[in-house]
Design a protein around this motif. Sequence first.
Motif, PDB file in Angstrom:
ATOM      1  N   SER A  32       0.909  -0.957  -0.147  1.00  0.00           N
ATOM      2  CA  SER A  32      -0.011  -0.012   0.003  1.00  0.00           C
ATOM      3  C   SER A  32       0.901   1.185   0.020  1.00  0.00           C
ATOM      4  O   SER A  32       0.441   2.367  -0.459  1.00  0.00           O
ATOM      5  CB  SER A  32      -0.901  -0.025   1.210  1.00  0.00           C
ATOM      6  N   GLU A  33       2.087   1.279   0.412  1.00  0.00           N
ATOM      7  CA  GLU A  33       3.020   2.389   0.508  1.00  0.00           C
ATOM      8  C   GLU A  33       3.438   2.622  -0.754  1.00  0.00           C
ATOM      9  O   GLU A  33       3.928   3.693  -1.132  1.00  0.00           O
ATOM     10  CB  GLU A  33       3.964   2.179   1.718  1.00  0.00           C
ATOM     11  N   ALA A  34       3.842   1.520  -1.557  1.00  0.00           N
ATOM     12  CA  ALA A  34       4.454   1.850  -2.880  1.00  0.00           C
ATOM     13  C   ALA A  34       3.336   1.824  -3.877  1.00  0.00           C
ATOM     14  O   ALA A  34       3.616   2.140  -5.145  1.00  0.00           O
ATOM     15  CB  ALA A  34       5.277   0.580  -3.190  1.00  0.00           C
ATOM     16  N   ALA A  35       1.960   1.841  -3.823  1.00  0.00           N
ATOM     17  CA  ALA A  35       0.869   1.633  -4.634  1.00  0.00           C
ATOM     18  C   ALA A  35       0.982   2.848  -5.601  1.00  0.00           C
ATOM     19  O   ALA A  35       1.174   3.967  -5.032  1.00  0.00           O
ATOM     20  CB  ALA A  35      -0.197   1.458  -3.986  1.00  0.00           C
ATOM     21  N   GLY A  36       0.664   2.861  -6.736  1.00  0.00           N
ATOM     22  CA  GLY A  36       0.682   3.840  -7.572  1.00  0.00           C
ATOM     23  C   GLY A  36       2.054   4.163  -8.265  1.00  0.00           C
ATOM     24  O   GLY A  36       1.925   5.095  -9.205  1.00  0.00           O
ATOM     25  N   THR A  37       3.145   3.491  -7.814  1.00  0.00           N
ATOM     26  CA  THR A  37       4.325   3.684  -8.777  1.00  0.00           C
ATOM     27  C   THR A  37       4.251   3.086 -10.057  1.00  0.00           C
ATOM     28  O   THR A  37       3.850   1.901 -10.314  1.00  0.00           O
ATOM     29  CB  THR A  37       5.404   2.835  -7.771  1.00  0.00           C
ATOM     30  N   PRO A  38       4.549   3.657 -11.018  1.00  0.00           N
ATOM     31  CA  PRO A  38       4.669   3.185 -12.528  1.00  0.00           C
ATOM     32  C   PRO A  38       5.531   2.248 -12.761  1.00  0.00           C
ATOM     33  O   PRO A  38       6.688   2.407 -12.144  1.00  0.00           O
ATOM     34  CB  PRO A  38       4.665   4.519 -13.514  1.00  0.00           C
ATOM     35  N   ILE A  39       5.336   1.076 -13.306  1.00  0.00           N
ATOM     36  CA  ILE A  39       6.073   0.230 -13.854  1.00  0.00           C
ATOM     37  C   ILE A  39       6.499  -0.206 -15.119  1.00  0.00           C
ATOM     38  O   ILE A  39       5.001  -0.079 -15.820  1.00  0.00           O
ATOM     39  CB  ILE A  39       5.855  -1.058 -12.660  1.00  0.00           C
ATOM     40  N   GLU A  40       7.306  -0.580 -15.573  1.00  0.00           N
ATOM     41  CA  GLU A  40       7.361  -0.804 -17.044  1.00  0.00           C
ATOM     42  C   GLU A  40       7.549  -2.261 -17.464  1.00  0.00           C
ATOM     43  O   GLU A  40       7.539  -2.884 -18.885  1.00  0.00           O
ATOM     44  CB  GLU A  40       8.438  -0.230 -17.654  1.00  0.00           C
ATOM     45  N   GLN A  41       7.930  -3.164 -16.449  1.00  0.00           N
ATOM     46  CA  GLN A  41       8.054  -4.603 -16.555  1.00  0.00           C
ATOM     47  C   GLN A  41       7.671  -5.464 -15.488  1.00  0.00           C
ATOM     48  O   GLN A  41       7.850  -5.036 -14.287  1.00  0.00           O
ATOM     49  CB  GLN A  41       9.540  -4.840 -16.643  1.00  0.00           C
ATOM     50  N   VAL A  42       6.956  -6.462 -15.503  1.00  0.00           N
ATOM     51  CA  VAL A  42       6.656  -7.501 -14.514  1.00  0.00           C
ATOM     52  C   VAL A  42       7.080  -8.739 -15.040  1.00  0.00           C
ATOM     53  O   VAL A  42       6.867  -9.232 -16.219  1.00  0.00           O
ATOM     54  CB  VAL A  42       4.915  -7.587 -14.353  1.00  0.00           C
ATOM     55  N   VAL A  43       7.748  -9.481 -14.184  1.00  0.00           N
ATOM     56  CA  VAL A  43       8.314 -10.794 -14.270  1.00  0.00           C
ATOM     57  C   VAL A  43       7.956 -11.750 -13.248  1.00  0.00           C
ATOM     58  O   VAL A  43       8.110 -11.411 -12.119  1.00  0.00           O
ATOM     59  CB  VAL A  43      10.095 -10.851 -14.599  1.00  0.00           C
ATOM     60  N   SER A  44       7.419 -12.869 -13.610  1.00  0.00           N
ATOM     61  CA  SER A  44       6.975 -13.692 -12.758  1.00  0.00           C
ATOM     62  C   SER A  44       7.459 -15.181 -13.131  1.00  0.00           C
ATOM     63  O   SER A  44       7.686 -15.547 -13.957  1.00  0.00           O
ATOM     64  CB  SER A  44       5.239 -13.965 -12.757  1.00  0.00           C
ATOM     65  N   GLY A  45       7.842 -15.798 -12.214  1.00  0.00           N
ATOM     66  CA  GLY A  45       8.510 -17.084 -12.070  1.00  0.00           C
ATOM     67  C   GLY A  45       9.625 -17.378 -11.093  1.00  0.00           C
ATOM     68  O   GLY A  45       9.729 -16.793  -9.830  1.00  0.00           O
ATOM     69  N   SER A  46      10.897 -17.917 -11.500  1.00  0.00           N
ATOM     70  CA  SER A  46      12.013 -18.389 -10.716  1.00  0.00           C
ATOM     71  C   SER A  46      11.788 -19.548  -9.869  1.00  0.00           C
ATOM     72  O   SER A  46      10.535 -19.810  -9.749  1.00  0.00           O
ATOM     73  CB  SER A  46      12.698 -16.980  -9.921  1.00  0.00           C
ATOM     74  N   CYS A  47      12.848 -19.847  -9.157  1.00  0.00           N
ATOM     75  CA  CYS A  47      12.796 -20.787  -8.207  1.00  0.00           C
ATOM     76  C   CYS A  47      11.794 -20.491  -7.155  1.00  0.00           C
ATOM     77  O   CYS A  47      11.060 -21.512  -6.566  1.00  0.00           O
ATOM     78  CB  CYS A  47      14.238 -21.324  -7.594  1.00  0.00           C
ATOM     79  N   THR A  48      11.750 -19.375  -6.862  1.00  0.00           N
ATOM     80  CA  THR A  48      10.978 -18.872  -5.369  1.00  0.00           C
ATOM     81  C   THR A  48       9.527 -18.919  -5.658  1.00  0.00           C
ATOM     82  O   THR A  48       8.679 -19.066  -4.866  1.00  0.00           O
ATOM     83  CB  THR A  48      11.461 -17.470  -5.122  1.00  0.00           C
ATOM     84  N   ASN A  49       9.141 -18.342  -6.956  1.00  0.00           N
ATOM     85  CA  ASN A  49       7.458 -18.572  -7.473  1.00  0.00           C
ATOM     86  C   ASN A  49       7.419 -18.939  -8.695  1.00  0.00           C
ATOM     87  O   ASN A  49       6.540 -18.227  -9.507  1.00  0.00           O
ATOM     88  CB  ASN A  49       7.134 -16.923  -7.105  1.00  0.00           C
ATOM     89  N   GLY A  50       7.931 -19.946  -9.090  1.00  0.00           N
ATOM     90  CA  GLY A  50       7.676 -20.432 -10.389  1.00  0.00           C
ATOM     91  C   GLY A  50       7.080 -21.829 -10.217  1.00  0.00           C
ATOM     92  O   GLY A  50       7.077 -22.641 -11.373  1.00  0.00           O
ATOM     93  N   SER A  51       6.388 -22.164  -9.228  1.00  0.00           N
ATOM     94  CA  SER A  51       5.406 -23.231  -9.244  1.00  0.00           C
ATOM     95  C   SER A  51       4.331 -23.497 -10.160  1.00  0.00           C
ATOM     96  O   SER A  51       3.915 -22.489 -10.648  1.00  0.00           O
ATOM     97  CB  SER A  51       4.978 -23.627  -7.860  1.00  0.00           C
ATOM     98  N   PHE A  52       3.853 -24.513 -10.357  1.00  0.00           N
ATOM     99  CA  PHE A  52       2.426 -24.589 -11.015  1.00  0.00           C
ATOM    100  C   PHE A  52       1.249 -23.673 -10.444  1.00  0.00           C
ATOM    101  O   PHE A  52       0.762 -22.820 -10.860  1.00  0.00           O
ATOM    102  CB  PHE A  52       1.947 -25.888 -11.038  1.00  0.00           C
ATOM    103  N   SER A  53       1.434 -23.645  -9.065  1.00  0.00           N
ATOM    104  CA  SER A  53       0.420 -23.099  -8.214  1.00  0.00           C
ATOM    105  C   SER A  53       0.617 -21.498  -8.540  1.00  0.00           C
ATOM    106  O   SER A  53      -0.322 -20.656  -8.842  1.00  0.00           O
ATOM    107  CB  SER A  53       0.451 -23.117  -6.841  1.00  0.00           C
ATOM    108  N   ASP A  54       1.888 -21.150  -8.490  1.00  0.00           N
ATOM    109  CA  ASP A  54       2.144 -19.593  -8.717  1.00  0.00           C
ATOM    110  C   ASP A  54       1.909 -19.121 -10.213  1.00  0.00           C
ATOM    111  O   ASP A  54       0.994 -18.173 -10.341  1.00  0.00           O
ATOM    112  CB  ASP A  54       3.799 -19.238  -8.620  1.00  0.00           C
ATOM    113  N   ILE A  55       2.086 -20.015 -11.132  1.00  0.00           N
ATOM    114  CA  ILE A  55       1.965 -19.294 -12.607  1.00  0.00           C
ATOM    115  C   ILE A  55       0.265 -19.564 -13.009  1.00  0.00           C
ATOM    116  O   ILE A  55      -0.076 -18.772 -13.722  1.00  0.00           O
ATOM    117  CB  ILE A  55       2.865 -20.282 -13.656  1.00  0.00           C
TER     118      ILE A  55
END
Length: 659
Positions: A301-324
């Motif tokens: 909530s404190e960073a909400a509204g910050t413009p972003i140009e790229q979103v990357v999802s995955g990796s060993c940390t959050n690349g499971s079937f459930s995550d994707i």
Amino acid sequence: MLARCAAPAMTSEVTASDMGRSLAQILIDDHLVSGEGRRPGAEIEIRVDQVLLQDASGPMALLQFEAMGLKRVRQKTAVMYADHQTLQMDSLHNEGHRFLIGFCKKHGIHYSKPGNGICHNVHLECFAVPGESLAGTDSHTPQAGAAGMLAFGAGGIDVAVAMGGGTLILPRPEIIEVNLTGKLNPWCAAKDVILELLRRLTNWGGVGKMFEYTGKGVATLTLAERFTIASMGTELGLTGSLFSSDERTKEFFERTGRANEWKSLSAETDPVYDGRIDIDLSDIEPLIALPSNPDNVVPVSEAAGTPIEQVVSGSCTNGSFSDIAAFAQILRGRKVAEELDAIVFPGSRQAFEDLARQGHIADLLAAGVLVSESTCGSCPGYGHVPAPGTKSLRTFNRNFRGRSGLREDAVYLCSTETAAVSAIRGVITDPRDESDPPEVLLPYRFAADRTGVIPPSDEPDRIELLRSPNIAPIPAGEPFGDSYEGEVLIKLGDSISTDDIIPAGVEAITYRTNAPALAEYVFRRVDPEFTARAHRAGGGIIVGGDIYGQGSAREQAALCPMLLGVRVVLAKSFARIHRANLINWGILPLQFNEPSEWDRLAQGQHLRLTSLREGLSTSRLRVENMTSGHSFETNCTLTTREQDIILAGGVLAHTKAGT
């Protein structure tokens, strides 16, 4: 809002001889070869059941294994994963993989081909066994603790010794109970749990410790969620992370077709711990790590509204079937923001196949997401490098400056849910602003097979190795005399990562098996003149701040400075694996007794150490600043074994000398 604590919020408990053992203590006892397995900080030797290697750090371990004259890996399970150089953007990458295939078949190692998935994810799906020990050349090897394994990251030469039948030697960590109660609220994720721990404890709050997760809240977490938490324990500086092997674990093993390899594991009644942390999962809120350290955590909530140009999802940390699948479900029927690039990296070929069969890949493509192969990918800077001045929101575990492949990057870390909602809106968004959270249904049976894994050969003598000029011999270090004098080649601040020492990204990984060539990249993104200065000075001394060498386990961050003549690193404190790597390559790790002495040193000054042998035996070494005339005392607490290795010039030199 949960407040960030100024110090680790751990309460100590009284040890009683009539109380039970923690699960971590049970597993240490089961694998203890020698040492005081009950005393925190004592050096212990652990029997290694399994070995994990990957193509960025593992090849050096193979070359060291070969240099020691060893022929066949002793473990029943050893796996090399080609998960970093998957795009093979240089012919040398393909040559390197051809060498790895032959070496693995010849010496008794399974080989996971490029595109088969990230080492930790594939290992969990195919090879993890509750109760067994695992040593890996990747710092996130403790992720396997999510499945009840005693798993540690280590430098390549330590793993090479273990592969030859030796032990893994490390300080016995303090075993800290992390008591979980309650249940995560909608739109809150396991990633937020570990980010909360980073917010409380900082990236050095877990140094010398192992976290064992207990309490009724554990049963509410799937194995994929536990995997996320165990992954980023490394960012806390932890030696290891551990969950019990329970019904949730059993369910995962059943879905992957390995029910016969599961067994129940838990702590004994009334277990003793060295400390305790309490977390009520129902108090957790969506969190985000701001640039450029994983512990720079605030509520989303404190960073909400910050413009972003790229979103990357995955990796060993959050690349499971459930995550994707959750990412795809949130985007179903919607589009990513017009000026935003969204990229997804499934953690394994198995997850990728299941996602495709369930229709999630089609949903991602329809939403405008670029779906990449199963790889470490942009996490260590191999592709999708952000442009200067842009902001990248990622579900990864690290956002160290420059790790993305760009020194001037601005990388944020968050959960899959936060990333997906933000990808739609084009700005960082609290996912609770959405209405219905995703509800992922797991396949009854995962696509569990070993397609993409090449087994060792039954006829190793018939295997010929393809050895290109980029496969360079492993050099040994030079022994120390009783004194040393050198120039301060560089003065650095706190939280210097191994990415800072040897840059992540495609330009350096090409030479992971060619240490002399790779040495020319030392500190390239921090100080492009460093290598030239080191060559002119004939070597010297590095001065650092707190947690010097945090991050990746890559031992090249010690080996390559050694090749440039660096013999001493003087810092306020060290990351565990990097400190061990420095010793292994004959570089003396000295720690300031008074941190304020750091302020009095400057690049270009000349320092002198005398009576080294006596100083090492007393753990105190006096350093004379020959430029200013000032002298000060440093700490260098080494075991007798470590002293012998340092004085010989490193493990290889020590081994070759027969001492």
